[in-house]
Design a protein around this motif. Structure first.
Motif, mmCIF file in Angstrom:
data_model
loop_
_atom_site.group_PDB
_atom_site.id
_atom_site.type_symbol
_atom_site.label_atom_id
_atom_site.label_comp_id
_atom_site.label_asym_id
_atom_site.label_seq_id
_atom_site.Cartn_x
_atom_site.Cartn_y
_atom_site.Cartn_z
ATOM 1 N N VAL A 98 1.056 -1.048 -0.006
ATOM 2 C CA VAL A 98 -0.003 -0.099 0.045
ATOM 3 C C VAL A 98 0.935 1.614 -0.245
ATOM 4 C CG1 VAL A 98 -1.840 -1.107 1.044
ATOM 5 C CG2 VAL A 98 -0.405 -0.112 2.161
ATOM 6 N N GLU A 99 0.570 2.767 -0.469
ATOM 7 C CA GLU A 99 0.937 3.346 -0.349
ATOM 8 C C GLU A 99 1.713 4.065 0.835
ATOM 9 O OE1 GLU A 99 1.042 7.603 -3.275
ATOM 10 O OE2 GLU A 99 -1.305 7.258 -1.217
ATOM 11 N N ASP A 150 -5.410 -8.888 -4.540
ATOM 12 C CA ASP A 150 -7.165 -7.809 -3.972
ATOM 13 C C ASP A 150 -6.290 -6.731 -2.951
ATOM 14 O OD1 ASP A 150 -8.581 -9.155 -5.500
ATOM 15 O OD2 ASP A 150 -8.770 -10.315 -3.781
ATOM 16 N N GLU A 151 -5.479 -7.558 -1.779
ATOM 17 C CA GLU A 151 -4.305 -6.537 -0.880
ATOM 18 C C GLU A 151 -3.340 -5.584 -2.116
ATOM 19 O OE1 GLU A 151 -5.852 -8.736 2.955
ATOM 20 O OE2 GLU A 151 -4.168 -9.355 1.752
ATOM 21 N N TYR A 152 -3.361 -6.001 -2.406
ATOM 22 C CA TYR A 152 -2.039 -5.144 -3.203
ATOM 23 C C TYR A 152 -1.922 -3.757 -4.108
ATOM 24 C CZ TYR A 152 2.798 -4.798 -5.442
ATOM 25 O OH TYR A 152 3.824 -3.927 -5.854
ATOM 26 N N ASP A 153 -1.477 -2.874 -3.741
ATOM 27 C CA ASP A 153 -2.492 -1.382 -4.331
ATOM 28 C C ASP A 153 -1.651 -0.789 -5.694
ATOM 29 O OD1 ASP A 153 -4.667 -1.260 -2.691
ATOM 30 O OD2 ASP A 153 -2.855 0.448 -1.680
ATOM 31 N N GLU A 154 -2.231 -0.232 -7.133
ATOM 32 C CA GLU A 154 -1.173 -0.660 -7.954
ATOM 33 C C GLU A 154 -0.899 0.801 -7.908
ATOM 34 O OE1 GLU A 154 -3.904 1.071 -11.324
ATOM 35 O OE2 GLU A 154 -5.816 -0.138 -10.390
ATOM 36 N N TRP A 155 0.353 1.347 -8.652
ATOM 37 C CA TRP A 155 1.444 2.374 -8.107
ATOM 38 C C TRP A 155 0.877 3.557 -8.881
ATOM 39 C CZ3 TRP A 155 5.770 1.206 -5.209
ATOM 40 C CH2 TRP A 155 6.417 0.166 -5.045
ATOM 41 N N ARG A 156 0.006 4.695 -8.014
ATOM 42 C CA ARG A 156 -0.674 5.706 -8.789
ATOM 43 C C ARG A 156 -0.445 6.666 -7.495
ATOM 44 N NH1 ARG A 156 -5.748 2.722 -8.551
ATOM 45 N NH2 ARG A 156 -6.591 3.256 -6.062
#
Length: 186
Positions: A98-99, A150-156
Protein backbone atom coordinates in the motif's frame (compact mmCIF):
# COMPACT_ATOMS: atom_id res chain seq x y z
CA UNK A 1 48.25 3.11 -4.36
CA UNK A 2 48.94 6.52 -5.84
CA UNK A 3 46.02 8.65 -6.94
CA UNK A 4 45.58 9.02 -10.66
CA UNK A 5 44.72 12.63 -11.55
CA UNK A 6 41.32 12.82 -13.23
CA UNK A 7 40.43 9.23 -12.29
CA UNK A 8 36.99 8.60 -10.80
CA UNK A 9 36.85 8.92 -7.01
CA UNK A 10 36.52 5.14 -6.58
CA UNK A 11 39.84 4.57 -8.29
CA UNK A 12 41.60 7.37 -6.40
CA UNK A 13 40.53 6.34 -2.92
CA UNK A 14 39.49 2.70 -3.20
CA UNK A 15 35.94 1.44 -2.95
CA UNK A 16 34.10 4.54 -1.75
CA UNK A 17 30.40 3.81 -1.95
CA UNK A 18 27.57 6.16 -1.21
CA UNK A 19 24.85 4.41 0.78
CA UNK A 20 21.51 3.82 -0.88
CA UNK A 21 18.13 2.41 0.06
CA UNK A 22 16.58 -0.31 -2.08
CA UNK A 23 12.96 -1.15 -1.24
CA UNK A 24 11.70 -4.45 -2.57
CA UNK A 25 7.97 -4.79 -3.31
CA UNK A 26 5.71 -7.59 -4.45
CA UNK A 27 3.41 -10.33 -3.25
CA UNK A 28 4.66 -13.19 -1.08
CA UNK A 29 6.24 -15.88 -3.25
CA UNK A 30 7.01 -13.46 -6.07
CA UNK A 31 10.77 -13.80 -5.59
CA UNK A 32 11.50 -10.65 -3.56
CA UNK A 33 13.59 -12.26 -0.86
CA UNK A 34 15.78 -14.20 -3.27
CA UNK A 35 16.43 -11.12 -5.37
CA UNK A 36 16.96 -8.99 -2.23
CA UNK A 37 19.69 -11.34 -1.00
CA UNK A 38 21.46 -11.32 -4.37
CA UNK A 39 21.26 -7.53 -4.68
CA UNK A 40 22.52 -7.04 -1.15
CA UNK A 41 25.44 -9.36 -1.79
CA UNK A 42 26.43 -7.53 -4.94
CA UNK A 43 26.00 -4.10 -3.34
CA UNK A 44 27.61 -4.99 -0.02
CA UNK A 45 24.31 -3.97 1.60
CA UNK A 46 22.38 -5.15 4.64
CA UNK A 47 19.04 -6.91 4.10
CA UNK A 48 16.28 -6.01 6.51
CA UNK A 49 13.27 -8.24 6.08
CA UNK A 50 9.83 -7.40 7.46
CA UNK A 51 8.50 -11.00 7.47
CA UNK A 52 10.79 -12.38 10.21
CA UNK A 53 10.20 -9.26 12.29
CA UNK A 54 6.43 -9.72 12.10
CA UNK A 55 6.75 -13.47 12.71
CA UNK A 56 8.79 -12.75 15.85
CA UNK A 57 6.18 -10.26 17.09
CA UNK A 58 3.49 -12.91 16.63
CA UNK A 59 5.66 -15.61 18.21
CA UNK A 60 6.10 -13.37 21.24
CA UNK A 61 2.37 -13.67 21.85
CA UNK A 62 1.10 -10.40 20.43
CA UNK A 63 -2.40 -11.12 19.11
CA UNK A 64 -2.69 -11.25 15.34
CA UNK A 65 -5.65 -8.83 15.54
CA UNK A 66 -3.15 -6.16 16.64
CA UNK A 67 -1.31 -4.03 14.05
CA UNK A 68 1.67 -6.40 13.88
CA UNK A 69 2.33 -5.56 10.23
CA UNK A 70 2.62 -1.87 11.02
CA UNK A 71 4.85 -2.63 13.99
CA UNK A 72 7.12 -4.78 11.81
CA UNK A 73 7.43 -2.03 9.19
CA UNK A 74 8.29 0.52 11.88
CA UNK A 75 10.94 -1.76 13.37
CA UNK A 76 12.38 -2.35 9.89
CA UNK A 77 12.42 1.39 9.24
CA UNK A 78 14.27 2.07 12.50
CA UNK A 79 16.82 -0.64 11.75
CA UNK A 80 17.28 0.59 8.17
CA UNK A 81 17.78 4.16 9.36
CA UNK A 82 20.54 3.10 11.75
CA UNK A 83 22.33 1.15 9.02
CA UNK A 84 22.02 4.02 6.52
CA UNK A 85 23.29 6.56 9.06
CA UNK A 86 26.31 4.34 9.68
CA UNK A 87 27.16 4.74 5.99
CA UNK A 88 25.97 1.39 4.64
CA UNK A 89 23.36 0.54 2.03
CA UNK A 90 20.14 -1.27 2.90
CA UNK A 91 17.82 -3.55 0.96
CA UNK A 92 14.40 -3.69 2.62
CA UNK A 93 12.57 -6.94 1.89
CA UNK A 94 8.85 -6.22 2.29
CA UNK A 95 5.59 -6.59 0.39
CA UNK A 96 4.99 -2.83 0.38
CA UNK A 97 1.42 -3.44 -0.76
CA UNK A 98 0.00 0.00 0.00
CA UNK A 99 1.00 3.60 -0.56
CA UNK A 100 1.78 4.47 3.10
CA UNK A 101 4.30 1.61 3.28
CA UNK A 102 5.89 2.65 0.00
CA UNK A 103 6.12 6.30 1.02
CA UNK A 104 7.69 5.29 4.32
CA UNK A 105 10.84 4.35 2.39
CA UNK A 106 10.75 7.56 0.34
CA UNK A 107 10.61 9.55 3.58
CA UNK A 108 13.44 7.52 5.11
CA UNK A 109 15.64 8.06 2.05
CA UNK A 110 14.97 11.81 2.27
CA UNK A 111 15.77 11.92 6.00
CA UNK A 112 19.02 10.03 5.48
CA UNK A 113 19.84 11.89 2.24
CA UNK A 114 20.32 8.70 0.22
CA UNK A 115 19.14 7.51 -3.16
CA UNK A 116 15.99 5.33 -3.19
CA UNK A 117 15.30 2.62 -5.74
CA UNK A 118 12.24 0.32 -5.70
CA UNK A 119 12.51 -3.16 -7.17
CA UNK A 120 9.08 -4.72 -7.61
CA UNK A 121 8.69 -8.42 -8.35
CA UNK A 122 5.80 -10.22 -9.98
CA UNK A 123 5.51 -13.85 -11.02
CA UNK A 124 3.51 -14.34 -14.19
CA UNK A 125 3.56 -18.15 -13.81
CA UNK A 126 0.80 -19.11 -11.30
CA UNK A 127 2.15 -22.65 -10.87
CA UNK A 128 5.65 -21.40 -10.07
CA UNK A 129 4.19 -18.85 -7.66
CA UNK A 130 2.21 -21.55 -5.81
CA UNK A 131 5.27 -23.81 -5.73
CA UNK A 132 7.33 -21.06 -4.09
CA UNK A 133 4.69 -20.45 -1.44
CA UNK A 134 4.46 -24.19 -0.70
CA UNK A 135 8.25 -24.43 -0.17
CA UNK A 136 8.34 -21.83 2.63
CA UNK A 137 9.71 -23.14 5.90
CA UNK A 138 10.83 -21.89 9.30
CA UNK A 139 9.49 -19.12 11.47
CA UNK A 140 8.22 -17.03 8.57
CA UNK A 141 6.14 -19.91 7.21
CA UNK A 142 4.80 -20.73 10.67
CA UNK A 143 3.63 -17.17 11.28
CA UNK A 144 3.11 -16.02 7.69
CA UNK A 145 0.63 -13.22 7.12
CA UNK A 146 0.04 -13.63 3.42
CA UNK A 147 -1.42 -10.92 1.24
CA UNK A 148 -3.46 -11.37 -1.90
CA UNK A 149 -3.54 -9.57 -5.21
CA UNK A 150 -6.67 -7.76 -3.98
CA UNK A 151 -4.65 -6.22 -1.12
CA UNK A 152 -1.85 -5.01 -3.41
CA UNK A 153 -2.49 -1.43 -4.54
CA UNK A 154 -1.61 0.01 -7.92
CA UNK A 155 1.39 2.33 -8.10
CA UNK A 156 -0.37 5.68 -8.46
CA UNK A 157 -0.34 9.01 -6.71
CA UNK A 158 2.82 9.92 -4.83
CA UNK A 159 4.15 6.35 -4.82
CA UNK A 160 3.67 6.16 -8.58
CA UNK A 161 6.49 8.68 -8.98
CA UNK A 162 9.07 6.62 -7.07
CA UNK A 163 12.01 5.31 -9.15
CA UNK A 164 10.85 1.72 -9.73
CA UNK A 165 11.48 -1.27 -11.92
CA UNK A 166 9.14 -4.26 -12.16
CA UNK A 167 10.67 -7.67 -12.85
CA UNK A 168 8.86 -10.86 -13.78
CA UNK A 169 10.54 -13.56 -11.73
CA UNK A 170 9.36 -16.28 -14.08
CA UNK A 171 12.37 -15.10 -16.13
CA UNK A 172 15.85 -16.46 -15.28
CA UNK A 173 17.13 -15.33 -11.88
CA UNK A 174 20.53 -14.22 -13.20
CA UNK A 175 18.89 -12.05 -15.85
CA UNK A 176 16.62 -10.39 -13.25
CA UNK A 177 19.50 -9.89 -10.83
CA UNK A 178 21.61 -8.16 -13.48
CA UNK A 179 18.67 -5.98 -14.60
CA UNK A 180 17.91 -5.01 -11.00
CA UNK A 181 21.55 -4.21 -10.27
CA UNK A 182 21.85 -2.06 -13.40
CA UNK A 183 18.70 -0.16 -12.37
CA UNK A 184 19.78 0.30 -8.76
CA UNK A 185 23.28 1.47 -9.64
CA UNK A 186 22.15 3.63 -12.56
Amino acid sequence: MAATPGAPLERQFGDVRVPMLVAMAGLPGSGKSTLAEILAGRLGATVISVDPIEASILRAGIDSDQPTGLAAYLVAETMAEQVLLSGHSVVVDAVNAVEPARLQWRDLAERCDVKLRVVETVCSDPDLHEERLAKRTGIVAAYAVEQSVDEYDEWRGACGTLPRITLDTAAPLGENANTALDFVEG
